[in-house]
Design an enzyme around this catalytic site. Structure first.
Site, PDB file in Angstrom:
ATOM      1  N   ASP A  67      35.091  37.355  40.514  1.00 34.50           N
ATOM      2  CA  ASP A  67      36.078  36.807  39.578  1.00 34.50           C
ATOM      3  C   ASP A  67      36.500  35.399  39.974  1.00 34.50           C
ATOM      4  O   ASP A  67      36.149  34.918  41.051  1.00 34.50           O
ATOM      5  CB  ASP A  67      37.302  37.739  39.483  1.00 34.50           C
ATOM      6  N   ASN A 136      47.678  48.169  42.238  1.00 35.14           N
ATOM      7  CA  ASN A 136      47.778  48.849  40.939  1.00 35.14           C
ATOM      8  C   ASN A 136      46.446  49.465  40.501  1.00 35.14           C
ATOM      9  O   ASN A 136      46.290  49.874  39.355  1.00 35.14           O
ATOM     10  CB  ASN A 136      48.294  47.877  39.858  1.00 35.14           C
ATOM     11  N   GLU A 143      42.435  44.809  35.235  1.00 32.19           N
ATOM     12  CA  GLU A 143      43.765  45.386  35.369  1.00 32.19           C
ATOM     13  C   GLU A 143      43.832  46.727  34.632  1.00 32.19           C
ATOM     14  O   GLU A 143      42.940  47.037  33.826  1.00 32.19           O
ATOM     15  CB  GLU A 143      44.797  44.406  34.797  1.00 32.19           C
TER      16      GLU A 143
HETATM   17  C1  F6R Z   1      39.129  39.782  44.482  1.00 31.83           C
HETATM   18  C2  F6R Z   1      39.318  40.914  43.605  1.00 31.83           C
HETATM   19  C3  F6R Z   1      40.494  41.808  43.694  1.00 31.83           C
HETATM   20  C4  F6R Z   1      40.929  42.125  45.113  1.00 31.83           C
HETATM   21  C5  F6R Z   1      42.196  42.961  45.073  1.00 31.83           C
HETATM   22  C6  F6R Z   1      42.701  43.291  46.456  1.00 31.83           C
HETATM   23  O1  F6R Z   1      37.908  39.136  44.186  1.00 31.83           O
HETATM   24  O2  F6R Z   1      38.502  41.098  42.791  1.00 31.83           O
HETATM   25  O3  F6R Z   1      40.183  43.027  43.041  1.00 31.83           O
HETATM   26  O4  F6R Z   1      39.918  42.783  45.781  1.00 31.83           O
HETATM   27  O5  F6R Z   1      43.191  42.261  44.389  1.00 31.83           O
HETATM   28  O6  F6R Z   1      43.132  42.111  47.043  1.00 31.83           O
HETATM   29  P1  F6R Z   1      43.435  42.051  48.603  1.00 31.83           P
HETATM   30  O7  F6R Z   1      42.166  42.357  49.271  1.00 31.83           O
HETATM   31  O8  F6R Z   1      43.875  40.635  48.842  1.00 31.83           O
HETATM   32  O9  F6R Z   1      44.482  43.047  48.857  1.00 31.83           O
END
Ligand code: F6R
EC number: 3.5.99.6
Length: 260
Positions: A67, A136, A143
Site C-alpha cells: 500500500d 482493527n 479497513e
Molecule cells: C502496512 C500495512 C498495514 C500494517 C498494519 C499494522 O503496509 O499494510 O496493514 O501492517 O497497520 O501496522 P504496524 O505493524 O505498524 O502495527
C-alpha cells in the site's frame, strides 16, 4: 491456517525470515509482497543480517509493497516508497528497479491502481506476501467492511488507523486520509501468506482473524480462505487465542520435512 506462537518478537522475526529465505532459496527470482509499519521491521532486519553475512542472496527478487498513502509530497520520509527504500530495498540489497510501490501521487489514482494490479500479474503473481495486522483487523489498508474480492484501489483510512499511524508523523493531522492498497482479493492470490504480529495491542485482532467468523468487519479473517496462510505471533499477540495449546502442540510436532 498454520499458527506459530513463539516467546518474543525476535523469535517471530527469525521464523518469518526462515519462511521468506526458504521461498527465495527454492526460487531466486521469487516475487515478495512487502508490508510496511512496525510489525515486519524485525523480519527485514533478520533478512538483512543474513544477506550481509552472505547466507542469503535476494538480488534476483522482485518486490511489491502492499500500500501507499495518497498525496504525500514526493520524497516524504514516511511515504511507503521512502520506507520501503530505507527498510527493505537497501538493507536487503534488492534491485531498486524490481521494487514496486503503488503510485500515491498519480494524477489518475484509479489508473495507477489498475497498473499496479497488471504489474503484479505481469511479474507472475506474488510468491509470499508478508502482512501485519492493524488493531482493527485491517490487512494492507483494507479497513473493516472491505470486500473479500477487492482489488488494488483507493481507500479511506479509519480514524483508528490514522491515530495508530500518527506516531510516524509530526502531528496526527499530517497522516493522509486516503491510500492506495492491494485489495483482499489481490492479497488472497499470493501463493503464500505470512502474517506477523507482536504485542498485546494486536491480541484481539489476531484472535478475530484466526478464530473469529469470516467477516469483512475483520479483514484479516480473509486469511481463513487461503490454502497456505501462516500466522507467526509472539506470546502477547497470541493472548486472545482459545486454541493456544493446540497450536503449540502442532508446531512442536511439525515434521522436519514440512519446515519452515
Ligand atoms: C502496512 C500495512 C498495514 C500494517 C498494519 C499494522 O503496509 O499494510 O496493514 O501492517 O497497520 O501496522 P504496524 O505493524 O505498524 O502495527
Amino acid at each position: 491456517m498454520e499458527v506459530i506462537v513463539l516467546p518474543g518478537p525476535d523469535d517471530v522475526a527469525r521464523v518469518a525470515a526462515d519462511v521468506v529465505a526458504d521461498v527465495v532459496r527454492r526460487r531466486p527470482d521469487a516475487v515478495l509482497g512487502v508490508a510496511t509499519g512496525s510489525s515486519p521491521v524485525g523480519v527485514y532486519a533478520e533478512l538483512a543480517r543474513r544477506v550481509t553475512a552472505g547466507d542469503l542472496d535476494l538480488s534476483g527478487v522482485t518486490a511489491f509493497a502492499l500500500d501507499e498513502y495518497v498525496g504525500l509530497p514526493d520524497g516524504h520520509p514516511e511515504s511507503y516508497a521512502a520506507v520501503v527504500a530505507r527498510d527493505v530495498t537497501g538493507p536487503l540489497r534488492l534491485d531498486p528497479a524490481r521494487v514496486h510501490v503503488p503510485d500515491g501521487r498519480a494524477a489518475d489514482l484509479e489508473a495507477a491502481a489498475e497498473a499496479y494490479e497488471r504489474a503484479i500479474a505481469d511479474a507472475g503473481g506474488i510468491d509470499v506476501q508478508l502482512l501485519g495486522i492493524g488493531a482493527n483487523g485491517h490487512v494492507g489498508f483494507n479497513e473493516p467492511t472491505s470486500s473479500f474480492g477487492s482489488r488494488t484501489r483507493i481507500k479511506t483510512l479509519t480514524a483508528r488507523t490514522r491515530a495508530d499511524n500518527a506516531r510516524f508523523f509530526a502531528s496526527p493531522e499530517e497522516v493522509p486520509l486516503h491510500c492506495l492498497t492491494q485489495g483482499l482479493g489481490t492479497i488472497l492470490e499470493a501463493r503464500r501468506l505470512l502474517l506477523v504480529a507482536q504485542g498485546e495491542a494486536k491480541a484481539d485482532a489476531v484472535a478475530a482473524a484466526v478464530e473469529g467468523p469470516l467477516t469483512s468487519m475483520c479483514p484479516g479473517s480473509a486469511l481463513q480462505l487461503h490454502p497456505r496462510a501462516t500466522v507467526v505471533v509472539d506470546e502477547a499477540a497470541a493472548a486472545g487465542l482459545t486454541l493456544l495449546g493446540h497450536y503449540r502442540e502442532v508446531y512442536a510436532a511439525k515434521p522436519a520435512w514440512q519446515r519452515p
